[in-house]
Design a protein around this motif. Structure first.
Motif, PDB file in Angstrom:
ATOM      1  N   GLU A  43      15.027   4.587   6.152  1.00  0.00           N
ATOM      2  CA  GLU A  43      14.727   5.632   5.177  1.00  0.00           C
ATOM      3  C   GLU A  43      15.749   6.758   5.214  1.00  0.00           C
ATOM      4  OE1 GLU A  43      10.890   6.566   6.744  1.00  0.00           O
ATOM      5  OE2 GLU A  43       9.952   5.010   5.623  1.00  0.00           O
ATOM      6  N   VAL A  44      15.707   7.370   3.949  1.00  0.00           N
ATOM      7  CA  VAL A  44      16.610   8.339   3.684  1.00  0.00           C
ATOM      8  C   VAL A  44      16.203   9.639   4.584  1.00  0.00           C
ATOM      9  CG1 VAL A  44      17.856  10.004   2.045  1.00  0.00           C
ATOM     10  CG2 VAL A  44      17.258   7.652   1.264  1.00  0.00           C
ATOM     11  N   ALA A  45      15.110   9.937   4.641  1.00  0.00           N
ATOM     12  CA  ALA A  45      14.673  11.039   5.320  1.00  0.00           C
ATOM     13  C   ALA A  45      13.523  10.458   6.216  1.00  0.00           C
ATOM     14  CB  ALA A  45      14.119  12.129   4.566  1.00  0.00           C
ATOM     15  N   PRO A  46      13.523  10.798   7.778  1.00  0.00           N
ATOM     16  CA  PRO A  46      12.209  10.184   8.547  1.00  0.00           C
ATOM     17  C   PRO A  46      10.854  10.600   7.905  1.00  0.00           C
ATOM     18  CG  PRO A  46      14.043  11.052   9.724  1.00  0.00           C
ATOM     19  CD  PRO A  46      14.343  11.305   8.483  1.00  0.00           C
ATOM     20  N   ALA A  47       9.925   9.935   8.013  1.00  0.00           N
ATOM     21  CA  ALA A  47       8.594  10.406   7.597  1.00  0.00           C
ATOM     22  C   ALA A  47       8.090  11.409   8.753  1.00  0.00           C
ATOM     23  CB  ALA A  47       7.504   9.202   7.757  1.00  0.00           C
ATOM     24  N   VAL A  48       7.458  12.224   8.426  1.00  0.00           N
ATOM     25  CA  VAL A  48       6.948  13.331   9.222  1.00  0.00           C
ATOM     26  C   VAL A  48       5.622  12.729  10.069  1.00  0.00           C
ATOM     27  CG1 VAL A  48       5.658  15.570   9.519  1.00  0.00           C
ATOM     28  CG2 VAL A  48       7.528  15.081   7.682  1.00  0.00           C
ATOM     29  N   ARG A  71       0.944  -1.167   0.093  1.00  0.00           N
ATOM     30  CA  ARG A  71      -0.016   0.032  -0.079  1.00  0.00           C
ATOM     31  C   ARG A  71       0.767   1.394   0.036  1.00  0.00           C
ATOM     32  NH1 ARG A  71      -3.950   2.118  -2.353  1.00  0.00           N
ATOM     33  NH2 ARG A  71      -5.318   3.650  -1.014  1.00  0.00           N
ATOM     34  N   GLU A  72       1.827   1.209   0.788  1.00  0.00           N
ATOM     35  CA  GLU A  72       2.768   2.333   0.719  1.00  0.00           C
ATOM     36  C   GLU A  72       3.556   2.480  -0.515  1.00  0.00           C
ATOM     37  OE1 GLU A  72       5.420   3.848   4.343  1.00  0.00           O
ATOM     38  OE2 GLU A  72       6.788   2.589   3.028  1.00  0.00           O
ATOM     39  N   ALA A  73       3.606   1.526  -1.412  1.00  0.00           N
ATOM     40  CA  ALA A  73       4.433   1.408  -2.771  1.00  0.00           C
ATOM     41  C   ALA A  73       3.251   1.940  -3.813  1.00  0.00           C
ATOM     42  CB  ALA A  73       4.724   0.291  -3.200  1.00  0.00           C
ATOM     43  N   GLY A  74       2.034   2.298  -3.153  1.00  0.00           N
ATOM     44  CA  GLY A  74       1.055   2.863  -4.134  1.00  0.00           C
ATOM     45  C   GLY A  74       0.141   1.775  -4.853  1.00  0.00           C
ATOM     46  N   ALA A  89       6.610   8.905   1.708  1.00  0.00           N
ATOM     47  CA  ALA A  89       6.768   8.510   0.558  1.00  0.00           C
ATOM     48  C   ALA A  89       7.497   7.049   0.334  1.00  0.00           C
ATOM     49  CB  ALA A  89       7.980   9.598  -0.166  1.00  0.00           C
ATOM     50  N   TYR A  90       7.205   6.294  -0.389  1.00  0.00           N
ATOM     51  CA  TYR A  90       7.804   4.933  -0.518  1.00  0.00           C
ATOM     52  C   TYR A  90       9.324   4.843  -0.807  1.00  0.00           C
ATOM     53  CZ  TYR A  90       8.340   0.171  -1.769  1.00  0.00           C
ATOM     54  OH  TYR A  90       8.791  -1.080  -1.800  1.00  0.00           O
ATOM     55  N   GLN A  91       9.826   4.193  -0.175  1.00  0.00           N
ATOM     56  CA  GLN A  91      11.492   4.126  -0.237  1.00  0.00           C
ATOM     57  C   GLN A  91      11.728   2.636  -0.213  1.00  0.00           C
ATOM     58  OE1 GLN A  91      13.885   6.362   2.434  1.00  0.00           O
ATOM     59  NE2 GLN A  91      12.434   7.960   2.337  1.00  0.00           N
ATOM     60  N   ASP A  92      11.738   2.192  -1.524  1.00  0.00           N
ATOM     61  CA  ASP A  92      12.094   0.647  -1.687  1.00  0.00           C
ATOM     62  C   ASP A  92      13.513   0.267  -0.958  1.00  0.00           C
ATOM     63  OD1 ASP A  92      11.189  -1.829  -3.099  1.00  0.00           O
ATOM     64  OD2 ASP A  92      13.233  -1.691  -4.006  1.00  0.00           O
ATOM     65  N   GLY A  93      14.489   1.034  -0.984  1.00  0.00           N
ATOM     66  CA  GLY A  93      15.719   0.746  -0.431  1.00  0.00           C
ATOM     67  C   GLY A  93      15.539   0.390   0.996  1.00  0.00           C
TER      68      GLY A  93
END
Length: 450
Positions: free
Chosen positions: A190-195, A55-58, A201-205
């Motif tokens: 994650e590259v940047a923590p979610a607010v 779901r996060e991947a859209g 935003a989906y981060q596959d890495g």
């Protein structure tokens, strides 16, 4: 005079308790703890956690619902259980033994499947993700088959309860790790923590790191198998062909059940088929719901995966106590009522948006109700079995329990897309109404000769 008599008696009783508790320090018990962890790890990674990732991947909810049919593999594991019981793996069985060879192969397949899921981006490689998830599901079900046999053959009857307790402890710890741990790792990667309160935003890495960590966690089971002795080999009667196996493994257990319950067998099977339908159908959309409501990975991990598991265990304990005091059928009815009613709370939660306090309240009620219902239902299924076919009948009953709810749950995403979350949760609550009638009717059922 009385003191001289009482003291040794109390000391003797204490020594007996200490001796009894020593079973939890025996190597076979510790092995089951680690193997239980290995068994509990894959389940959420191909069902609950995967739906959160998708779901996060859209991915649309309809597709996520259909992909939940991967879990049907667990409902058919009885079909290939005789192969695991009898079929040797060339080369490996001679080196490790029948049980350890099947355990090792299934564990390696799980690890490879999880690694494959990690390395595939569901936005562009969804078909590959699904195939790897199927590998994990079938390998996990195979591990369950081999592990049940390994546990039963590893100790005498008096130690089976301790082995089962160790297994369940490891299993629950793995569910926390595969539920909360994977979300926690993905959030840290994650590259940047979610607010907080915002759609991430989906981060596959980040998910790649998390699923690779889960694949590596299967090393716990692999190491345990390699360091464990093979149980004493049971002498099995020679196979008498496919027809004989089907008659003995499938037909006769069901025939025995029908002979004992006659026409009422249909009523009992109907209850088994739908008792958990409200929870199962609703549960597939739980993680997509959390994503759509803006809950972060850390919030979902802490509330639904760690705290939620604790509440489920508390509910199971309460359900077990109530079943002893009030009877299984009364608690079975209570569990059915609570399971349907708590789905109404999710409908209310859907109107709240991102409300962490409301989520904690709803998860408390839902998981407590689920624990009570599960404890009563397990007790009910156990009471239906004939000791001559206990393992087979229980496995078949468990399959009947899963098939209809899992199949129907595949359409849950389509229902949410058409109606919205609130109406969907209301509909799943209504699914529980016929269950109440079936419980009331089943309470009057008595087997022949009872």
């Amino acid at each position: 005079m009385s003191d001289n008599i009482t003291t040794p008696t109390r000391t003797g009783r204490l020594d007996e308790w200490v001796a009894a508790l020593r079973v939890y320090l025996e190597p076979s018990t510790w092995r089951m703890l680690f193997l239980g962890f290995s068994a509990g790890l894959p389940l959420l990674l191909v069902l609950g956690t995967l739906s959160f990732r998708l779901r996060e991947a859209g991915l649309d909810r309809t597709t996520i619902g259909y992909l939940s049919w991967v879990g049907l593999a667990y409902g058919f594991k009885w079909a290939w259980a005789p192969l695991v019981d009898r079929l040797p793996i060339p080369g490996l069985t001679a080196a490790l033994g029948r049980r350890r060879s099947w355990l090792l192969v299934s564990q390696l397949a799980i690890a490879l499947g999880l690694a494959g899921m990690a390395l595939c981006d569901p936005r562009t490689q969804l078909q590959a993700v699904v195939w790897f998830a199927l590998v994990v599901a079938f390998a996990s079900a195979t591990q369950d088959i081999a592990l049940d046999a390994f546990r039963i053959e590893s100790a005498d009857t008096e130690r089976q309860a301790a082995l089962a307790a160790a297994y369940q402890t490891g299993y629950r710890l793995a569910m926390i790790w595969a539920g909360a741990g994977v979300l926690w790792i993905a959030a840290r990667a994650e590259v940047a923590p979610a607010v907080a309160g915002a759609q991430a935003a989906y981060q596959d890495g980040a998910w790649r790191v998390a699923y690779l960590a889960m694949a590596a966690s299967m090393a716990v089971g692999v190491a345990t198998v390699l360091l464990s002795p093979e149980p004493v080999r049971r002498v099995l009667p020679p196979a008498r062909g496919l027809t004989a196996w089907l008659r003995e493994a499938v037909v006769e257990p069901f025939a025995d059940f029908v002979r004992r319950y006659r026409w009422q067998a249909a009523l009992v099977l109907a209850l088994i088929a739908v008792y958990r339908i409200s929870d199962v159908v609703m549960g597939i959309m739980a993680n997509p719901f959390y994503v759509d409501m803006g809950y972060t990975k850390d919030e979902v991990a802490a509330v639904t995966k760690v705290y939620g598991v604790a509440m489920t265990l508390a509910g199971a304990f309460i359900g077990g106590v109530l079943a002893l005091r009030l009877g299984v059928m009364r608690v079975l009815m209570l569990g059915a009522v609570l399971s349907a009613a708590t789905n109404l709370l999710f409908a209310w939660l859907a109107s709240r948006g991102h409300d962490l306090q409301a989520l904690v309240m709803v998860i408390s009620a839902d998981n407590l109700a689920s624990g009570i219902a599960s404890a009563a239902f397990i007790a009910y299924l156990s009471g239906l079995t004939n000791v001559s076919y206990s393992a087979t009948q229980y496995a078949l009953f468990s399959s009947v329990m899963l098939l209809l709810p899992k199949w129907l749950a595949g359409f849950s995403g389509q229902a949410v897309d058409a109606w919205g979350y609130s109406t969907f949760f209301l509909a799943t609550a209504c699914l529980g109404v016929p269950v109440l009638l079936l419980v009331a009717l089943a309470a009057r059922v008595r087997p022949r000769g009872a």
